[in-house]
Design a protein around this motif. Structure first.
Motif, PDB file in Angstrom:
ATOM      1  N   ARG A 112       0.855  -1.191   0.000  1.00  0.00           N
ATOM      2  CA  ARG A 112       0.000   0.000   0.000  1.00  0.00           C
ATOM      3  C   ARG A 112       0.891   1.240   0.000  1.00  0.00           C
ATOM      4  O   ARG A 112       1.865   1.306   0.761  1.00  0.00           O
ATOM      5  N   THR A 113       0.527   2.183  -0.842  1.00  0.00           N
ATOM      6  CA  THR A 113       1.307   3.413  -0.919  1.00  0.00           C
ATOM      7  C   THR A 113       0.701   4.468  -0.017  1.00  0.00           C
ATOM      8  O   THR A 113      -0.421   4.338   0.475  1.00  0.00           O
TER       9      THR A 113
ATOM     10  N   GLY B 139      -2.659   5.640  -0.943  1.00  0.00           N
ATOM     11  CA  GLY B 139      -3.808   4.759  -0.790  1.00  0.00           C
ATOM     12  C   GLY B 139      -3.926   3.671  -1.837  1.00  0.00           C
ATOM     13  O   GLY B 139      -4.832   2.844  -1.766  1.00  0.00           O
ATOM     14  N   LYS B 140      -3.044   3.632  -2.828  1.00  0.00           N
ATOM     15  CA  LYS B 140      -3.129   2.602  -3.860  1.00  0.00           C
ATOM     16  C   LYS B 140      -2.610   1.267  -3.330  1.00  0.00           C
ATOM     17  O   LYS B 140      -1.729   1.220  -2.485  1.00  0.00           O
ATOM     18  N   ARG B 141      -3.183   0.185  -3.895  1.00  0.00           N
ATOM     19  CA  ARG B 141      -2.876  -1.170  -3.434  1.00  0.00           C
ATOM     20  C   ARG B 141      -2.319  -1.995  -4.590  1.00  0.00           C
ATOM     21  O   ARG B 141      -2.893  -2.014  -5.679  1.00  0.00           O
TER      22      ARG B 141
END
Length: 603
Positions: A582-583, A586-588
């Motif tokens: 997870r960045t 909020g990206k997965r």
């Protein structure tokens, strides 16, 4: 004349009796491991006896002849071997914290040496009849040794761990109270004892230990690289490889290696169907304030376990599969560890808790009731009868608050007001995010063993800090709109009994309770691989990486693109590694890799 004859007979026995001896072996990597050998009492010349390895605690050298455990086993007809673990006492090398790649292989060298002892009973050439006993550091080594070497016949680990991540860094919160104690002991004993011995060795701490002891304690958290190193110090999934009778003992007031560690180990051993027993006693890494019960009760159970499974005396009883000492100092038992719930004691409440940096509650190794007005309190409904409250209470919090930093923790502890004590001396960290948003969190609390009196009332306390853990570093407050606490009530008569917990249990694949005939050393996956997260854009800032091996979460890391994955102990065949990154935005990103273990090398 009679007295002189008696004196001469005693002297003759002393001359003929095998004497205790100190010796050493050279381990696989050239490290010198020093050990003590104590032949069984009254062992006739040419006779042979089974052997017990007794492991020491962290930073300690091997027991000498004055040890109660050494005396008990020798008197019962066992040879005894004790040793200085690598990095401590007279032994050389670097402290590796019961590593399967180092300390367990030291045990293999000691097993080889034992097989050459004239007093040692053998099952086959090079295979001594032996069991293992000991607590803490001396308990952890039993798990990893039995997992990699089939020559071990039975183990009785006490107050050991399943994972050093869940025990030392629960909820990513460093146990600074015990950390300070262990770090001090490790540095002073590892060096000082070695220097003072006739053959000096200056065993050293691994840099990961030293850094955690210095920067980790100062900052309240460990570096991810150091946590990954501790994660490899088993036993963890290696438990699945154990195929020998196992007696697990854990302390109800142990705040270092809590009851949860034994629950995890027991669950994995149930799957293997080995003869299995668990005991919870008042002791361990902690302070017993409620009574320890009859003297030598646990020690006698350990001896019976060895008589049954090392001497293979089927007439010896080992007691019920699960025995526990509640806080009334009375031993109780059940036919198995899995006890269905028969009810619960519940409580609900609300309130506001201020959070301030540096505030502290309790002692370094034992939680104590918070000072009046410094905790958010929730009363639990009175017990209507004498009840067995056993296992992990459940906590659910709905909250909102602000703090800087916003990521913080509060600590939950269960108080017995009638005794003015925290049950089991335990406090559990509860992670909160205080960014002004309403949130809900559910967590199990540390397991407890309570026998309630009719009308007994308990109180949940939420405190902003606990001296068991790192100091509070946030400032702000939290408003709890609803707190729900549930204490598990069990019925021992309804225990779910596994195959290994039955009185007629035998070692899988063996006849008559003996261990299976060794087929050489079984395959042990020694793969520890490094995976690079290639799917995550290079410019993206990583927040976390969760690593799962064959469906089971193993470790959570922060901000690392190269992830070390430990496959040691995995069963032969295909292993799936799943990484969820997870960045900060909020990206997965999900990545899966498949590996095969125990594949013969191409020639």
């Amino acid at each position: 004349m009679g007295r002189l004859t008696l004196a001469l007979c005693v002297l003759l026995l002393l001359v003929l009796a095998p004497a205790a001896r100190a010796d050493e072996v050279t381990s696989f990597d050239g490290t010198r491991i020093v050990y003590n050998w104590f032949p069984a009492d009254r062992l006739a010349p040419g006779a042979k006896a089974p052997t017990i390895f007794i492991g020491p605690g962290y930073s300690s050298g091997g027991d000498d002849a004055s040890s109660d455990a050494v005396k008990q086993f020798r008197a019962a007809g066992y040879n005894v071997l004790t040793w200085d673990p690598r990095g401590f006492g007279q032994s050389g090398g670097t402290v590796q914290v019961d590593s399967p790649d180092f300390d367990a292989r030291d045990m293999q060298a000691l097993l080889d040496a034992t097989a050459k002892r004239p007093e040692a009973q053998l099952d086959a050439p090079g295979d001594p009849r032996m069991g293992m006993s000991g607590g803490s550091y001396g308990g952890g080594i039993q798990f990893v040794t039995a997992a990699i070497d089939s020559r071990v016949d039975a183990i009785a680990p006490s107050i050991a761990w399943h994972s050093l991540i869940t025990s030392l860094f629960k909820e990513d919160d460093l146990k600074s109270g015990w950390g300070a104690v262990l770090c001090s002991a490790g540095e002073s004993r590892g060096l000082a004892e070695g220097i003072l011995q006739p053959k000096p060795e200056t065993g050293a701490q691994d840099p990961h230990i030293f850094r955690t002891c210095t920067q980790g304690l100062a900052q309240g958290r460990a570096f991810e690289e150091d946590k990954a190193w501790f994660a490899e110090r088993g036993p963890g999934e290696l438990i699945r490889r154990i195929r020998v009778p196992t007696l697990i003992m854990q302390g109800t007031v142990d705040t270092l290696f809590t009851l949860r560690e034994s629950i995890e180990n027991h669950a994995l051993l149930r799957e293997t169907k080995v003869p299995l027993k668990m005991m919870w006693f008042c002791g361990g890494h902690g302070v017993c304030n409620t009574g320890a019960g009859p003297a030598n009760f646990v020690e006698d159970r350990v001896l019976a376990w060895m008589d049954r499974w090392v001497k293979r005396d089927a007439k010896v009883g080992t007691g019920p599969a699960f025995e526990w000492l509640a806080d009334d100092a009375q031993w109780r038992s059940a036919a198995g560890f899995q006890l269905p719930r028969s009810g619960a004691l519940r409580g609900t409440g609300s309130g506001t808790l201020p959070i301030a940096p540096g505030a502290s509650s309790g002692g370094a190794i034992a939680a104590t009731p918070a000072a009046p007005g410094s905790a958010l309190e929730v009363a639990v409904e009175p017990a209507k009868a004498a009840l067995d409250v056993l296992g992990e209470p459940k906590l659910k919090l709905t909250y909102r608050g602000t703090a800087s930093p916003s990521a913080t923790r509060v600590y939950a502890q269960l108080v017995d007001p009638s005794r003015r004590r925290v049950v089991g001396n335990q406090a559990t960290p509860i992670p909160l995010t205080l960014d002004g948003q309403e949130r809900t969190i559910e967590r199990p609390l540390e397991a407890i063993a309570v026998r309630t009196a009719p009308g007994a009332v308990y109180t949940l306390q939420l405190v902003s800090s606990s001296s068991l853990y790192a100091p509070q570093r946030s400032a702000g407050s939290v408003a709890v709109s609803r707190a729900e606490i549930e204490l598990p009530v069990v019925d021992p008569a309804r225990a779910v009994v596994s195959a290994g917990e039955r009185p007629d249990a035998t070692v899988p694949g063996a006849a008559g309770g003996a261990k299976p005939k060794p087929q050489g050393r079984s395959c042990t996956s020694r793969r520890a691989i490094t995976i690079t997260l290639r799917r995550v854009p290079k410019r993206a800032k990583l927040r976390s990486v969760i690593v799962s091996v064959t469906g089971k979460k193993t470790v959570r890391l922060k901000g690392r693109r190269r992830v070390r994955v430990d496959l040691r102990g995995a069963r032969a065949g295909r292993v799936t590694v799943r990484l969820v990154a997870r960045t900060a935005g909020g990206k997965r990103y999900v990545d899966r890799r498949n590996y095969r273990t125990c594949v013969p090398k191409r020639r």
